[in-house]
Design an enzyme around this catalytic site. Structure first.
Site, PDB file in Angstrom:
ATOM      1  CG  ASP A  78      -2.143  -0.876   1.016  1.00 31.50           C
ATOM      2  OD1 ASP A  78      -2.105  -1.709   0.104  1.00 31.50           O
ATOM      3  OD2 ASP A  78      -3.126  -0.724   1.760  1.00 31.50           O
ATOM      4  CB  CYS A 119       1.531  -6.315   3.387  1.00 30.06           C
ATOM      5  SG  CYS A 119       3.275  -5.986   3.804  1.00 30.06           S
ATOM      6  CG  ASP A 120      -1.779  -2.864   4.574  1.00 36.96           C
ATOM      7  OD1 ASP A 120      -0.717  -3.261   5.067  1.00 36.96           O
ATOM      8  OD2 ASP A 120      -2.088  -1.668   4.549  1.00 36.96           O
ATOM      9  CE  LYS A 121      -6.169  -2.931   1.867  1.00 41.22           C
ATOM     10  NZ  LYS A 121      -4.867  -2.420   2.306  1.00 41.22           N
ATOM     11  CB  CYS A 191       4.964  -0.395   7.641  1.00 35.42           C
ATOM     12  SG  CYS A 191       5.439  -0.221   5.913  1.00 35.42           S
ATOM     13  CD  GLU A 441      -4.526   2.181   3.121  1.00 36.22           C
ATOM     14  OE1 GLU A 441      -4.790   1.178   3.807  1.00 36.22           O
ATOM     15  OE2 GLU A 441      -3.371   2.638   2.990  1.00 36.22           O
ATOM     16  CB  SER A 466      -2.842   4.739   5.749  1.00 34.45           C
ATOM     17  OG  SER A 466      -1.792   4.113   6.451  1.00 34.45           O
TER      18      SER A 466
END
Length: 549
Positions: A78, A119-121, A191, A441, A466
């Site tokens: 992202d 990570c995110d998704k 992150c 985001e 985010s």
């Protein structure tokens, strides 16, 4: 075993012939087949070490008597996709990850799954697939990145985004931004703050699909490899026990996971992902109302970046998710079973909080309510979301004139062009699941506002934020503008009132005025083709998790 579909009996001789080409021997056909979904890629820091991590998982599977079969999924960063068309693909990629794992598991009749996201998704996508396929599954998240250090202070990706705004305001030089850029993200791992990736790792452990301490064990920690091997060993046992995700991901488990999310003050994106995971089982009811209910019951007990100065390493050293569970034990369901084969109560026996300055007690919380609040009103009749744990007390109530923008690019140009004033309420619309499409985001505008030092500015959007966003930023406005939501009716100068404590968000317009304005709206139709065109036709609203149905 489910894998008997592809290996047992004379009619499966052709199948076995192909499997022998992959190196299988006679005895191997008696063993469980374990699929390993690896989201390794060279361009995402959270995933660059997963090729090594998967080898430890394989060692565990083989040692326990199983046969590992690795396959790949996609992963989008992202941070790299931010503020350009790439972010349109981020949330939709969750559906591709879920479909990939489902397709591989069903197509090859795996007996069990080890899921390796970071990570995110990717994390929620794999969890959606686990419940959808419902074969024994365990998750090994890749681990957080170590924080960078700049001028003696911990820094991370958000520090760099905000530094761009500081440079534009003349507070720091371009050379300082470059120095910060070079040290903020020092290596592999997701992150380093409690952004979406690390929040979802914590949620996964809280749901019971990761072994204890998985979520906070850092990517560079040797214990990460030990957890990977143990998870490989454990999945073979889970297949023998027939311990499926549907047995672990119960209504009580989702309560526990949201409780941990609220206690930590995690990313507002969990309000999309957790309902999306639960949507894979008809018997579960997990919606924004449940989030808000739990937020009022569970206090915010940890101040992790971006809300505070503590890091994921601080959280880990304080005891990680088991210590959070220990603190919350009077408020959660302790009998929920986990992938370890034990209940939460059994998992936290002997656990203690090692640093009460990081994980506060219930008697001395950071805030009396949880980290996320759900706001409703005539702008968002179906709900909206704010990370209230990262909002200062003086900004919990905001009232001011609207400045309306039809895209993220427009508002970023206005911010850096000096067109935003103190007290403004920025409205960004047509960035929802359908309108974006892809519900981008908004880290660039929020970071720019922080970096430039523009005070008392709120931001509302039918897009999302985010996990690194802080301040009075209200996202997931539902219905979205593209679906004739009231946010489409707002004009420059309209007075907007945001009252986070009382869970309301309204514009000073009557219902009839809103209806009349919407009837005259000319929608902003952002032309897309390919996969995004398919996505925008099928995606649900944000309050439903932006799922495809």
């Amino acid at each position: 075993m489910k894998s008997d579909n592809i290996k047992k009996g004379i009619q499966r001789a052709p199948h076995r012939s192909l499997l022998r080409a992959c190196g299988l021997r006679d005895d191997d056909f008696k063993k469980p087949f374990i699929g390993i979904a690896n989201s390794f890629t060279d361009i995402v820091p959270g995933h660059i070490h997963l090729r090594e991590l998967v080898e430890h998982v394989k060692d565990g599977i083989i040692a326990a008597g199983g046969i590992p079969f690795e396959f790949d999924t996609m992963a989008i960063c992202d941070g790299i996709a931010m503020n350009h068309e790439g972010m349109k693909y981020s949330l939709p990629s969750r559906e591709i990850v879920a479909a990939t794992v489902e397709s591989m598991a069903k197509g090859h009749s795996f007996d069990g799954l080890v899921l390796i996201p970071s990570c995110d998704k990717v994390v929620p996508g794999m969890l959606m697939a686990a419940l959808r396929v419902d074969i024994p599954s365990i998750v090994v998240t890749g681990g957080p990145m170590i924080s960078g250090v700049y001028k003696g202070k911990n820094v991370d990706l958000i520090s760099v985004y905000e530094a761009v705004g500081e440079e534009a305001a003349g507070k720091i030089s371009k050379e300082e931004v470059i120095e910060l850029e070079k040290c903020a993200c020092p290596g592999e791992g997701s992150c380093s703050g409690l952004f979406t990736a690390n929040t979802m790792a914590c949620v996964t452990e809280a749901l019971g699909l990761s072994l204890p301490m998985t979520a906070t064990t850092h990517a560079v920690d040797a214990n990460n490899r030990k957890i990977a091997k143990s998870s490989g060993e454990r999945i073979v046992e889970m297949v023998s026990e027939d311990l499926k995700p549907s047995m672990i991901l119960t209504q009580d488990a989702f309560y526990n996971a949201i409780a941990v999310d609220m206690a930590l003050g995690g990313s507002s994106n969990t309000a999309l992902h957790i309902p999306a995971i639960a949507s894979e089982c008809e018997s579960l009811k997990v919606d924004l109302d449940l989030f808000d209910k739990i937020s009022k019951e569970i206090p915010h007990i940890a101040l992790i970046s971006p809300a505070g100065d503590d890091t994921m390493l601080d959280l880990h050293e304080a005891g990680g998710i088991p210590a959070v569970f220990k603190t919350l034990e009077s408020k959660i369901f302790l009998d929920s079973i986990t992938c370890a084969g034990k209940t939460i109560k059994e998992n936290i026996e002997g656990v203690s909080v090692k640093n009460p300055k990081v994980i506060h007690t219930l008697e001395d919380p950071v805030h009396s309510e949880g980290g996320i609040a759900v706001l409703k009103g005539n702008i968002a009749p179906n709900g909206s979301v704010v990370k209230q744990g990262a909002v200062t007390d003086d900004m919990m109530y905001v009232k001011g004139p609207a400045k309306v923008f039809e895209s993220e690019e427009d508002v970023v140009e206005a911010i850096f062009g000096g067109k935003i004033s103190e007290g403004d309420v920025i409205v960004i619309r047509y960035e929802g699941p359908k309108g974006g499409p892809g519900m981008r985001e908004m880290l660039n505008p929020t970071s720019a506002i922080m970096g430039l030092g523009i005070k008392n500015v709120a931001l509302i959007t039918d897009g999302r934020f985010s996990g690194g966003t802080r301040g009075p930023c209200i996202g997931h406005i539902s219905p979205e503008a593209m679906a004739d939501g009231p946010i489409a009716a707002i004009k420059d100068g309209d007075i907007i009132e945001i009252d986070i404590k009382n869970r309301s968000i309204n514009v000073e317009l009557t219902d009839s005025e809103i209806t009349e304005r919407i009837s005259k709206v000319v929608k902003v139709d952002k032309k897309v083709d390919g996969w995004l065109n398919i996505y925008r036709q099928q995606v649900s609203s944000a309050d439903k998790g932006a799922i495809l149905r």
